[in-house]
Design an enzyme around this catalytic site. Structure first.
Site, short mmCIF file in Angstrom:
data_model
loop_
_atom_site.label_atom_id
_atom_site.label_comp_id
_atom_site.label_asym_id
_atom_site.label_seq_id
_atom_site.Cartn_x
_atom_site.Cartn_y
_atom_site.Cartn_z
N ASP A 152 7.54 2.25 -5.53
CA ASP A 152 6.07 1.34 -5.02
C ASP A 152 5.37 2.93 -4.03
O ASP A 152 4.71 1.73 -2.86
CB ASP A 152 6.13 0.10 -4.51
CG ASP A 152 4.61 -0.48 -4.52
OD1 ASP A 152 4.09 0.09 -4.82
OD2 ASP A 152 4.22 -1.77 -3.98
N ARG A 293 0.16 -2.04 10.48
CA ARG A 293 -0.53 -2.58 9.82
C ARG A 293 0.28 -3.99 8.43
O ARG A 293 1.54 -3.14 8.05
CB ARG A 293 -0.67 -1.34 8.01
CG ARG A 293 -1.29 -1.81 7.36
CD ARG A 293 -1.46 -0.21 6.19
NE ARG A 293 -2.36 -0.64 5.52
CZ ARG A 293 -1.53 -1.26 3.77
NH1 ARG A 293 -0.21 -1.39 3.59
NH2 ARG A 293 -1.90 -1.42 2.71
N ASP A 295 1.22 -5.50 6.36
CA ASP A 295 0.94 -5.76 4.42
C ASP A 295 1.37 -7.03 3.79
O ASP A 295 1.88 -7.64 4.30
CB ASP A 295 1.94 -4.18 4.23
CG ASP A 295 2.38 -4.24 2.43
OD1 ASP A 295 1.12 -2.99 2.21
OD2 ASP A 295 3.17 -4.70 2.03
N GLU A 337 -3.74 -6.02 6.48
CA GLU A 337 -4.02 -5.84 4.77
C GLU A 337 -4.17 -7.58 4.10
O GLU A 337 -3.36 -7.61 3.07
CB GLU A 337 -2.88 -5.25 4.83
CG GLU A 337 -3.38 -4.41 2.89
CD GLU A 337 -2.06 -4.36 1.32
OE1 GLU A 337 -2.39 -4.71 0.86
OE2 GLU A 337 -1.34 -4.74 1.88
N HIS A 401 -5.27 3.96 -0.30
CA HIS A 401 -4.19 4.57 -1.62
C HIS A 401 -3.97 3.40 -2.94
O HIS A 401 -3.12 3.71 -3.93
CB HIS A 401 -2.54 4.53 -0.74
CG HIS A 401 -2.17 3.20 -0.29
ND1 HIS A 401 -2.53 2.66 0.63
CD2 HIS A 401 -0.90 2.24 -0.87
CE1 HIS A 401 -2.12 1.73 0.96
NE2 HIS A 401 -0.78 0.99 0.13
N ASP A 402 -4.50 2.57 -2.31
CA ASP A 402 -4.73 1.19 -2.96
C ASP A 402 -5.47 0.92 -4.41
O ASP A 402 -6.73 2.02 -3.69
CB ASP A 402 -4.44 -0.20 -2.93
CG ASP A 402 -3.19 -0.53 -2.28
OD1 ASP A 402 -2.10 0.13 -3.23
OD2 ASP A 402 -2.71 -0.90 -1.53
C1 GLC Z 1 -2.35 -4.88 -3.10
C2 GLC Z 1 -2.39 -4.54 -4.30
C3 GLC Z 1 -3.63 -4.84 -4.85
C4 GLC Z 1 -3.99 -6.60 -4.12
C5 GLC Z 1 -3.43 -6.86 -2.97
C6 GLC Z 1 -2.78 -8.04 -2.88
O1 GLC Z 1 -2.90 -4.04 -2.02
O2 GLC Z 1 -2.46 -3.31 -5.01
O3 GLC Z 1 -4.02 -5.05 -6.05
O4 GLC Z 1 -4.77 -7.17 -4.30
O5 GLC Z 1 -1.97 -6.42 -2.63
O6 GLC Z 1 -2.74 -8.03 -1.34
C1 GLC Z 2 0.21 -3.33 -0.16
C2 GLC Z 2 0.07 -2.03 -0.61
C3 GLC Z 2 0.52 -2.11 -1.84
C4 GLC Z 2 1.80 -2.47 -2.33
C5 GLC Z 2 2.14 -3.96 -1.75
C6 GLC Z 2 3.36 -3.87 -1.93
O1 GLC Z 2 -0.66 -4.27 -1.20
O2 GLC Z 2 -0.97 -1.47 0.06
O3 GLC Z 2 0.41 -0.23 -2.03
O4 GLC Z 2 2.05 -2.24 -3.82
O5 GLC Z 2 1.26 -3.72 -0.21
O6 GLC Z 2 4.08 -3.76 -1.33
#
Ligand code: GLC
Ligand code: GLC
Length: 650
Positions: A152, A293, A295, A337, A401-402
């Site tokens: 991932d 950040r 996550d 995030e 990146h998402d």
């Molecule tokens: C990641 C996924 C995004 C989803 C988010 C939830 O950023 O890429 O699509 O909505 O997680 O936090």
């Molecule tokens: C966050 C990241 C995403 C990842 C997800 C699970 O949303 O931005 O890239 O897939 O967390 O860790």
């Protein structure tokens, strides 16, 4: 959890507990000088009450609460003592200037180390470029040890203490952090704290049947409990697997995996997990990371019968970490995030929780406005939801990146006669290029056939029309695409907060479809917008006849204008209704300085009445900071296709 205690009783208990625990803590760290201990003790005293109340709420009903509390404080003290002197000096500096990140000098960049420069040593060589661009904040995407193959994009961490050996070492990372700091750049890395990879030592022990570590995760012998949870859960990665649990034949059990199956959700209901991750967090801070950040914040607490997203306890966990950061590494900031409903995004933002937050609403609505050429939803949403808690800042971006998800508020959309469901379908069809006349070349991400839901992958340039225009060799369309790229960047550079550029977008990087040939990436369309940096493209940046040069040159000028204008500091922003639904307008003010910003989101000329400009710009005559020219203002102000103007009184 313990919800019955009165606030007064809790305060008394906090005081009593501190009184009991402090001498025990001091006794553990003999030989520490008073001068070294004193700042820690002062910060502990200053933050203990709120920390205690949070932890008591989370874990107070356990018979061994005091034990865990003491362990947590011991961890904080130990890592404080291990914190290098230069970082302790930074702590003191930041404590006396808590809003340093509100400066208009701030500019963020984000990249994957390997894709950008091969490894940490390579990245170091690119420092002059980062400086030239004007960065003061650099987010390096996950760079820790992760499983080979699918991981991932590094968001499956196998060890928070080891840099992926292909990229370098922890020592190199902390050297780099120091070097960046000396150059005025704050290092940001991810704190992937919702889950570990299934190869993390804790997960390995759980797999081996160690009960203590099995309790670090959510592991169930059969489907009974997973089924009960799933009745109210949303699927986050529906293309990866249906549901939120993964069956592990090796242990014969079901494991909670919100994201990919190799990402095991951590059980924060267990205070040992909270403590263990505290140690990882403070270790990153001690390596010189200035911003973490956080996550996937929305998912860190689970409770049956709920969506298990954005629960009150998720906030408490982050707040408790925040309090511990104030105690042991006060320079450390958190960036949230939360890519969720805008009301929920806002709840993570406060000086006591996350001082910084992505602004996914602005991001989504910039694209929404480009697709519709209408700014009504953007204007309405920003006037309602841009204001941010004092002491905090947005991180404004056009993409990361998402994927891009359409996280606007349906009620706000309804008020404007927009049906959220239909509108999202339209936006997905527009940005995948399926919609007739679309300029965009994006890909769907995580399309869910059951709900019709999807998100969008693609680089800024490809989504903004450059890829299609180049393929059609249409110079007019190429120029429009360039203008779209600059337009949305102009907003993130001026609206208030830290602008964040995905490195590569500044030279118009296009989608890279080669990920389809890599089995570890093929199933995840986000890789289309995470290409290797094409340095030959970057090298053309000073050639104003080249495409990269046309984008970079204009963007770089905007960055310089931003840096020079105090009105663009902070987050104070007022939306203006310019009387034209294609034009997004707002005023930025800082002290005496005032800038009126007008953005034309259509490929046609637009007019704004002169009296609107005068009334909101508070002047009769103006200069445009973007062009440097005086502005001709008769009856109306004329905006060229996709033009943006930053007007100051002359
Ligand atoms: C990641 C996924 C995004 C989803 C988010 C939830 O950023 O890429 O699509 O909505 O997680 O936090
Ligand atoms: C966050 C990241 C995403 C990842 C997800 C699970 O949303 O931005 O890239 O897939 O967390 O860790």
């Amino acid at each position: 959890m313990n919800g019955t205690a009165s606030p007064q009783w809790l305060r008394q208990q906090a005081e009593l507990t501190l009184h009991r625990v402090l001498p025990r803590l001091e006794a553990r760290f003999t030989g520490v000088s008073a001068a070294e201990w004193q700042p820690f003790e002062a910060r502990l005293r200053g933050n203990f009450e709120r920390l205690f109340i949070l932890l008591h709420h989370l874990y107070g009903n356990r018979y061994d609460f005091f034990y865990h509390l003491e362990q947590i404080l011991e961890t904080a003290a130990r890592l404080y003592l291990a914190r290098p002197a230069d970082l302790k000096a930074l702590d003191a500096a930041r404590e006396s200037d808590t809003t340093w990140f509100q400066s208009q000098q701030m500019l963020g960049g984000v990249c994957y180390v390997d894709l950008f420069a091969g490894n940490l040593a390579g990245l170091r060589e690119k420092l002059p470029y980062l400086k030239e661009l004007g960065l003061t904040y650099l987010h390096l995407m996950p760079l820790f040890k992760a499983p080979e193959g699918e991981n991932d994009g590094g968001y499956a961490v196998s060890s928070y203490r080891e840099v992926d050996p292909k990229l370098g070492t922890m020592a190199e990372l902390s050297d780099l952090a120091g070097e960046l700091r000396r150059e005025g750049i704050s290092l940001t890395v991810d704190f992937v704290f919702n889950h570990t990879s299934d190869e993390h030592a804790w997960a390995r022990r759980a797999q081996a049947g160690d009960e203590e570590y099995a309790d670090f995760y959510y592991i169930y012998p059969d489907r009974t409990i997973p089924d009960a949870y799933e009745r109210t859960l949303r699927e986050i990665f529906p293309e990866a697997r249906s549901g939120s649990f993964t069956y592990r034949p090796d242990v014969g059990k079901w494991v909670w995996t919100t994201f990919y199956s190799f990402q095991w959700d951590l059980n924060y209901g267990n205070p040992a997990v909270f403590r263990a991750m505290l140690e990882e967090m403070l270790s990153l801070a001690n390596a010189g990371v200035e911003v973490l950040r956080l996550d996937a914040v929305a998912f860190i607490w689970k409770q049956m019968g709920t969506s298990c997203e954005n629960l009150p306890e998720a906030h408490m966990i982050i707040q408790a970490y925040n309090a511990l950061a104030r105690i042991a590494a006060p320079a450390l900031l958190f960036k949230s995030e939360a890519i969720v409903h805008p009301d929920e995004v806002a709840r993570y933002i406060s000086p006591q929780e996350c001082q910084l937050s992505y602004n996914p609403l602005l991001m989504a609505l910039l694209w929404e406005s480009l697709a519709t050429r209408e700014v009504r939803l953007l204007q309405h949403s920003m006037s309602e939801r841009f204001r941010i808690t004092p002491g905090c800042a947005w991180v404004n971006y056009v993409r990361v990146h998402d994927d891009i998800g359409w996280t606007f508020d349906d009620t706000a959309a309804n008020r404007l006669g927009i049906n959220g469901y239909d509108h999202r379908r339209f936006l997905n069809s527009f940005y995948t290029g399926r919609f007739g006349g679309s300029f965009s070349r994006g890909l769907p991400f995580m399309e869910n056939p059951r709900t019709g839901d999807a998100r969008i992958s693609g680089t800024c340039a490809s989504l903004a029309g450059l890829e299609k225009a180049l393929r059609g060799q249409d110079n007019g369309e190429i120029e429009l695409a360039v203008r779209r790229i600059l337009l949305i960047h102009s907003v993130i550079l001026s609206i208030g907060g830290i602008p964040l550029i995905y490195l590569g977008d500044e030279v118009g990087t296009l989608n890279d479809y080669s990920y389809r040939n890599d089995p570890a990436k093929a199933a995840d369309s986000r890789w289309v917008h995470r290409p290797f940096t094409d340095w030959s493209r970057v090298d053309q940046r000073r050639d104003s006849g080249s495409l990269p040069g046309r984008i970079y040159g204009r963007l770089h000028r905007l960055i310089e204008v931003r840096r020079a204008n105090a009105a663009l500091a902070g987050g104070n922003m007022q939306v203006v209704d310019p009387g034209n639904s294609h034009v997004f307008a707002y005023v930025r003010q800082g002290g005496e300085d005032r800038v009126l910003i007008l953005c034309n989101f259509s490929e046609h000329e637009q007019r704004v009445a002169a009296n609107v400009v005068r009334a909101s710009g508070l002047s009769y005559t103006f200069r445009d900071l973007v062009t440097g020219d005086d502005v001709e203002l008769k009856e109306e102000l004329l905006l060229a296709p996709y033009q943006f103007a930053w007007l100051v009184a002359k």
